[in-house]
Design a protein around this motif. Structure first.
Motif, PDB file in Angstrom:
ATOM      1  N   GLU A 148      13.845  17.912   6.383  1.00  0.00           N
ATOM      2  CA  GLU A 148      13.671  19.015   7.328  1.00  0.00           C
ATOM      3  C   GLU A 148      13.483  18.523   8.761  1.00  0.00           C
ATOM      4  N   GLY A 149      14.336  17.578   9.150  1.00  0.00           N
ATOM      5  CA  GLY A 149      14.351  17.088  10.522  1.00  0.00           C
ATOM      6  C   GLY A 149      13.385  15.969  10.830  1.00  0.00           C
ATOM      7  N   ARG A 150      12.497  15.645   9.902  1.00  0.00           N
ATOM      8  CA  ARG A 150      11.576  14.526  10.093  1.00  0.00           C
ATOM      9  C   ARG A 150      12.190  13.268   9.501  1.00  0.00           C
ATOM     10  N   ILE A 151      11.998  12.144  10.183  1.00  0.00           N
ATOM     11  CA  ILE A 151      12.675  10.897   9.800  1.00  0.00           C
ATOM     12  C   ILE A 151      11.670   9.761   9.691  1.00  0.00           C
ATOM     13  N   LEU A 152      11.709   9.074   8.557  1.00  0.00           N
ATOM     14  CA  LEU A 152      10.977   7.832   8.335  1.00  0.00           C
ATOM     15  C   LEU A 152      11.993   6.709   8.195  1.00  0.00           C
ATOM     16  N   ALA A 153      11.804   5.626   8.928  1.00  0.00           N
ATOM     17  CA  ALA A 153      12.662   4.446   8.800  1.00  0.00           C
ATOM     18  C   ALA A 153      11.807   3.276   8.332  1.00  0.00           C
ATOM     19  N   TYR A 154      12.279   2.604   7.286  1.00  0.00           N
ATOM     20  CA  TYR A 154      11.583   1.446   6.717  1.00  0.00           C
ATOM     21  C   TYR A 154      12.572   0.291   6.660  1.00  0.00           C
ATOM     22  N   THR A 155      12.262  -0.782   7.385  1.00  0.00           N
ATOM     23  CA  THR A 155      13.221  -1.886   7.466  1.00  0.00           C
ATOM     24  C   THR A 155      13.252  -2.734   6.206  1.00  0.00           C
ATOM     25  N   LEU A 174       8.570   4.456  12.331  1.00  0.00           N
ATOM     26  CA  LEU A 174       9.307   3.245  11.973  1.00  0.00           C
ATOM     27  C   LEU A 174       8.323   2.248  11.367  1.00  0.00           C
ATOM     28  N   VAL A 175       8.550   1.882  10.117  1.00  0.00           N
ATOM     29  CA  VAL A 175       7.747   0.872   9.433  1.00  0.00           C
ATOM     30  C   VAL A 175       8.568  -0.409   9.438  1.00  0.00           C
ATOM     31  N   ALA A 176       8.113  -1.417  10.179  1.00  0.00           N
ATOM     32  CA  ALA A 176       8.959  -2.573  10.478  1.00  0.00           C
ATOM     33  C   ALA A 176       8.307  -3.882  10.057  1.00  0.00           C
ATOM     34  N   ASP A 177       9.143  -4.777   9.571  1.00  0.00           N
ATOM     35  CA  ASP A 177       8.761  -6.115   9.123  1.00  0.00           C
ATOM     36  C   ASP A 177       8.415  -6.990  10.319  1.00  0.00           C
ATOM     37  N   SER A 178       7.122  -7.269  10.483  1.00  0.00           N
ATOM     38  CA  SER A 178       6.692  -8.166  11.570  1.00  0.00           C
ATOM     39  C   SER A 178       6.067  -9.402  10.938  1.00  0.00           C
ATOM     40  N   CYS A 197      10.000  -6.167  16.837  1.00  0.00           N
ATOM     41  CA  CYS A 197       9.731  -4.827  16.325  1.00  0.00           C
ATOM     42  C   CYS A 197       9.461  -3.858  17.471  1.00  0.00           C
ATOM     43  N   GLY A 198       8.692  -4.316  18.463  1.00  0.00           N
ATOM     44  CA  GLY A 198       8.434  -3.488  19.628  1.00  0.00           C
ATOM     45  C   GLY A 198       9.710  -3.157  20.386  1.00  0.00           C
ATOM     46  N   LEU A 209       5.414   3.237  15.809  1.00  0.00           N
ATOM     47  CA  LEU A 209       5.767   1.992  15.134  1.00  0.00           C
ATOM     48  C   LEU A 209       4.588   1.530  14.288  1.00  0.00           C
ATOM     49  N   LEU A 210       4.865   1.203  13.028  1.00  0.00           N
ATOM     50  CA  LEU A 210       3.859   0.632  12.149  1.00  0.00           C
ATOM     51  C   LEU A 210       4.317  -0.762  11.747  1.00  0.00           C
ATOM     52  N   LEU A 211       3.555  -1.769  12.146  1.00  0.00           N
ATOM     53  CA  LEU A 211       3.868  -3.160  11.812  1.00  0.00           C
ATOM     54  C   LEU A 211       3.366  -3.472  10.405  1.00  0.00           C
ATOM     55  N   THR A 212       4.222  -4.070   9.587  1.00  0.00           N
ATOM     56  CA  THR A 212       3.823  -4.401   8.236  1.00  0.00           C
ATOM     57  C   THR A 212       4.305  -5.798   7.864  1.00  0.00           C
ATOM     58  N   HIS A 213       3.944  -6.230   6.637  1.00  0.00           N
ATOM     59  CA  HIS A 213       4.402  -7.511   6.086  1.00  0.00           C
ATOM     60  C   HIS A 213       3.907  -8.691   6.918  1.00  0.00           C
ATOM     61  N   GLY A 214       2.646  -8.635   7.324  1.00  0.00           N
ATOM     62  CA  GLY A 214       2.085  -9.750   8.080  1.00  0.00           C
ATOM     63  C   GLY A 214       2.008 -11.009   7.239  1.00  0.00           C
TER      64      GLY A 214
END
Length: 245
Positions: A148-155, A174-178, A197-198, A209-214
């Motif tokens: 419904e127009g909302r978007i989640l992106a997971y790298t 955006l959930v991104a591998d940092s 990621c930034g 932006l959500l940084l993950t996979h530290g």
């Protein structure tokens, strides 16, 4: 959509931690995104197995899929107790390679198996998924998820590649591998740096932006500072947090 972080450690779980695993909720829909070491116990606390709609694995490194190997035992026990129908199969989306890991996971007694390909779209319940190939030593896919127009992106796990901007473009989260700090990053690395990621979040005009996979020894505060210098609306993933997309 609500994204719950079950685990976010890279390579191996830290003390009292867990590797990559997320629970995406939309109404009664529940989709598990990755299921690495330490995730299954947290998943069981977050939602009963009868409410698990599908399991989607970005790639088949152990820190993203090892607990999926024992998840089938949960399904087996649920059937034995009459909590799931005997004919129940959980939808499992995963890459075709590496062949050995794929064969271990793709148990058709418990799963309806779907093979991921670049550009593939899939309707999983009320959620529309688009899978894009990432840049990682193993076959790996990022996920763009819409409702419904909302978007989640997971790298998932990746370094810089042509599919990153289309994956992230206009995402609300955006959930991104940092996996590394930029001083340790190179074009040959298996992961993005927090700075990269930034830059991706800025260039893709995302909402948050959500940084993950530290990775081990890579402090959350250092990762946060590096990304926020480029994209201020940044947070670092912590197990137990829940974010509205």
């Amino acid at each position: 959509m609500i994204l719950k972080v079950l685990g976010c450690d890279g390579a191996y779980p830290q003390a009292n931690g867990a590797c990559s695993g997320y629970l995406l909720e939309q109404g009664e829909q529940r989709v598990i995104l990755d299921c690495g070491t330490g995730v299954l116990e947290r998943l069981l606390r977050a939602a009963p197995p009868q409410r698990w709609g599908a399991l989607v694995l970005s790639h088949l490194h152990g820190d993203h899929m090892s607990d999926a190997l024992v998840l089938r035992h949960v399904l087996q026990a649920q059937k034995a107790q009459g909590l799931l129908p005997a004919e129940h199969k959980m939808d499992l989306y995963l890459p075709a390679s590496p062949a050995r890991e794929h064969a271990l996971l793709a148990d058709e007694e418990y799963f309806s198996v779907h093979i991921l390909t670049d550009g593939q779209q899939a309707q999983i319940g009320c959620l529309q998924f688009t899978f894009l190939r990432m840049n990682h030593p193993l076959e790996a896919y990022g996920m763009r998820i819409e409702h419904e127009g909302r978007i989640l992106a997971y790298t998932g796990d990746t370094n810089v590649c042509d599919n990153l901007l289309p994956l992230a473009q206009g995402a609300h989260l955006l959930v991104a591998d940092s996996g590394v700090l930029h001083k340790n990053w190179s074009a040959a690395a298996p992961h993005l740096s927090s700075l990269k990621c930034g830059e991706l979040a800025r260039d893709a005009d995302v909402g948050q932006l959500l940084l993950t996979h530290g990775g081990p020894g890579c402090s959350p505060q250092a990762r946060l500072q590096e990304a926020q210098a480029i994209f201020p609306c940044t947070a670092v993933a912590e197990a137990g947090m829940a974010l509205q997309v």
